[in-house]
Design a protein around this motif. Sequence first.
Motif, mmCIF file in Angstrom:
data_model
loop_
_atom_site.group_PDB
_atom_site.id
_atom_site.type_symbol
_atom_site.label_atom_id
_atom_site.label_comp_id
_atom_site.label_asym_id
_atom_site.label_seq_id
_atom_site.Cartn_x
_atom_site.Cartn_y
_atom_site.Cartn_z
ATOM 1 N N GLY A 112 0.806 -1.206 0.000
ATOM 2 C CA GLY A 112 0.000 0.000 0.000
ATOM 3 C C GLY A 112 0.840 1.256 0.000
ATOM 4 O O GLY A 112 1.972 1.280 -0.500
ATOM 5 N N ARG A 113 0.293 2.310 0.590
ATOM 6 C CA ARG A 113 0.942 3.617 0.514
ATOM 7 C C ARG A 113 2.266 3.677 1.277
ATOM 8 O O ARG A 113 3.017 4.636 1.091
ATOM 9 C CB ARG A 113 -0.026 4.696 1.032
ATOM 10 N N GLY A 169 4.746 1.925 0.556
ATOM 11 C CA GLY A 169 5.646 1.956 -0.595
ATOM 12 C C GLY A 169 7.099 1.668 -0.264
ATOM 13 O O GLY A 169 7.973 2.487 -0.536
ATOM 14 N N LEU A 203 -7.349 11.386 3.707
ATOM 15 C CA LEU A 203 -6.124 11.373 2.912
ATOM 16 C C LEU A 203 -5.992 12.704 2.188
ATOM 17 O O LEU A 203 -6.929 13.152 1.524
ATOM 18 C CB LEU A 203 -6.137 10.242 1.884
ATOM 19 N N PHE A 235 -4.515 12.390 -2.468
ATOM 20 C CA PHE A 235 -4.436 10.933 -2.500
ATOM 21 C C PHE A 235 -3.918 10.359 -3.815
ATOM 22 O O PHE A 235 -3.542 9.195 -3.881
ATOM 23 C CB PHE A 235 -5.812 10.319 -2.193
ATOM 24 N N TYR A 237 -1.448 9.747 -7.006
ATOM 25 C CA TYR A 237 -0.009 9.797 -7.280
ATOM 26 C C TYR A 237 0.352 8.756 -8.332
ATOM 27 O O TYR A 237 -0.381 7.789 -8.562
ATOM 28 C CB TYR A 237 0.804 9.544 -6.006
ATOM 29 N N CYS A 248 3.947 6.651 -10.281
ATOM 30 C CA CYS A 248 5.140 5.892 -9.922
ATOM 31 C C CYS A 248 5.984 5.764 -11.184
ATOM 32 O O CYS A 248 5.460 5.433 -12.249
ATOM 33 C CB CYS A 248 4.750 4.515 -9.387
ATOM 34 N N GLU A 306 -1.745 -0.052 -4.428
ATOM 35 C CA GLU A 306 -1.395 1.310 -4.046
ATOM 36 C C GLU A 306 0.084 1.470 -3.711
ATOM 37 O O GLU A 306 0.554 2.590 -3.514
ATOM 38 C CB GLU A 306 -2.262 1.761 -2.865
ATOM 39 N N PHE A 356 -1.934 5.424 -7.671
ATOM 40 C CA PHE A 356 -3.350 5.501 -7.328
ATOM 41 C C PHE A 356 -3.967 6.679 -8.060
ATOM 42 O O PHE A 356 -3.378 7.753 -8.140
ATOM 43 C CB PHE A 356 -3.562 5.655 -5.821
#
Length: 549
Positions: free
Chosen positions: A176-177, A179, A300, A303, A305, A307, A321, A325
Motif C-alpha cells: 500500500g501507501r 511503498g 487522505l 491521495f 499519485y 510511480c 497502491e 493511485f
Amino acid sequence: MKPTAPRYDAVIMGGGLAGLTLALQLRQRFDDLSVLVLERRAHPVPHAAHKVGESSVEIGAHYFDTVLGLKPHFENEQLRKFGFRFFFSEGRRDIDGVTEIGASRYLSVPSYQIDRGILENYLAQEAARHGVHFADDAFVRRIELAEDGATHHRLQWTQGGETRDTEARWLIDACGRAGLLKRKLGLAQPNDHDANAVWFRIGECITIDHWSDDEAWRARCDPQARWLSTNHLVGAGYWVWLIPLASGSHSVGIVADQKLHPLATIDTFDKAMAWFATYQPRLYEALDGKRHLLQDFAFLRHFSYGCKQVFSDRRWALTGEAGLFLDPFYSPGSDFIAIGNTYITDLIAHDRRGRSIEARAQLYDQIYHSFYESTLALYQDQYPLFGDPEVLPVKVIWDYAYYWGVLSQIFFQGRLTDLALLGSVRDELQHCQRLNLAVQALLRAWSGASEKRNRAAMLDQAAMPWFAELNRSLNDRLDDAAFKARIRASTAQLRQLAGEILARARDCDPALEAVALEALLAHPEYRGAQRLSAAPQHDGAMLFAVPAG
C-alpha cells in the motif's frame, strides 16, 4: 544477513487485497511456486472499519470471480452492486426532485460492493489452503535487492519479536501507501490531480430508497434497491459516496477538489457533518441520529499519485497502491490490481522458462502507465463539472463507453499479455486515447457554458440499448480476428459518440472551441468507418434524450 536464509520463488510484502490476490493467482498458475506473504496487520482483521476500496467495477469483479475463481464467495458473502448512481442533490432534501443518473435494472456483467475485512480474512485462508505461506503481524525491516548477477533478493523481517532472514527470487511490494520499494528506489512521482478524501463507516445501512415517499420515484428502479448502488451525491468540486457493506455497515466518504472544498473544512467527523448540513442536507438528516454508530474516521490529503516504474527485469514489482493511485470516482483500484497482478504473473512465468524478461517488463510498464494516464484524464481538472446536471450525465456515458469498449475488452478477452495482438490494433488504441483526452477537454469547456438545469428526471442507462449491449458484449468469447474487429468497432463507436457530444455541446454554445476533437473526427483513416459485425449494435442517437421542461 545469514547466508542460510530460507528461499522463496516470490515474497510479497503486504497481505491486503493486492498481495493476497497475487499470491492466489501465482499459485493457481504454478502449483510448485513457493510464495511467502508478509502482512503487517494481525489476522483476522475487523469487518467494515478496515479499509476503503469497497466498490469494484467490471474488470476487478471479473478478476475476482472468474480469473481467480472466487465467484461463490462474492455471490454469497458480499453484495452485488446495482451499478453507479448519481444524484444532483446539492443543498436539496427532495431526492426525487433532482436529476438522477443510473440503471433501472441490473446489467449483464456483475460487480460487487466489498466488505474488505470479510474479503481479506477469506483471501488469507484461501491463500493458505493453496499452499501460500502467510505470516501476519510481520514487519519488513530491511531489503537488499539482488545486484551483480545475484539470483535472489534478501530481506529481514520480524514477527512476534523474532527476527527472520529470507531470500526471494521475485520481490513484490503490495504494502500500500507505505511503498517500501518505491521509497528505497526513489520511484515516487506526483501528479497534478489535487484532491482529498475523508471517509467513515456507520454501523447501520443507509437506505436511500426511503428518502422519498413518492411511489413513482421508487418504482423507477426494478428492483427497488438504489441502496445497493455506489451512490454519488454530487456538486461542483466534490462528490459523496454511499457504499453498503455485507456486514451491515455503510461506508460514507467525501472526495473534493482542494481548490473548491479544502480538506481543512471536512477533516473531522464533526466538520464533515457540518459540511453535509450545508451541501447534502438529506444525508445529514439520515446520519444525524446515527452518530453513536460511528465506527471509524480517516482522511487522505492529495491521495492521487504516480510511480516512475512498477515492473522491473531485475525481478521486482509493485502492485496496488504501492505503485500508483488514481481516484475513487469510478472505483478503478481493483482494476489496476487485476492488470498489475496479471503482468507480474506473466513476467514470473517467462522467468521460470529461462527467458529474458527485459523487453517484456519494459513494455508492460509502458502499457500500464498508458492505462494510468488515460484513466487519470477522467478525473484531473474535471471536478468542477461534477455539479453540472447537463454535462456530467454525458461524461458518465462517454467514460463508460471508453472503459467498456477498450480497456475492458482487452482484459475480459484475456489479451492483456498478447503483445503481438495488441500491436496489431495499436493505431486504434492510440486514436481512442487521443479521442478521450479531446472529449474530456470539450466537457470542461461545455460545462463553462451550460445552464446546469437540474430536472426532476431519471436518466436511465438501461434504457439505452447500445449501452446495455456494450456491457453484455464483455461476456463474448472472441478469437484473434474477432477481437481485432471488436477494437476497430469500438473505435468507430467512440467516434460516433464523440461527434454527438460535440453536437450537443455546440447546441449549448455554437462558438465552443474543440479544435483537437474536430481534427480527430476528420482523421482520414477513420472518417466514414462502418461499424463491423463484431460491434455492439445500436441505432440512432447514442446520448440520453434530454427531458422537456
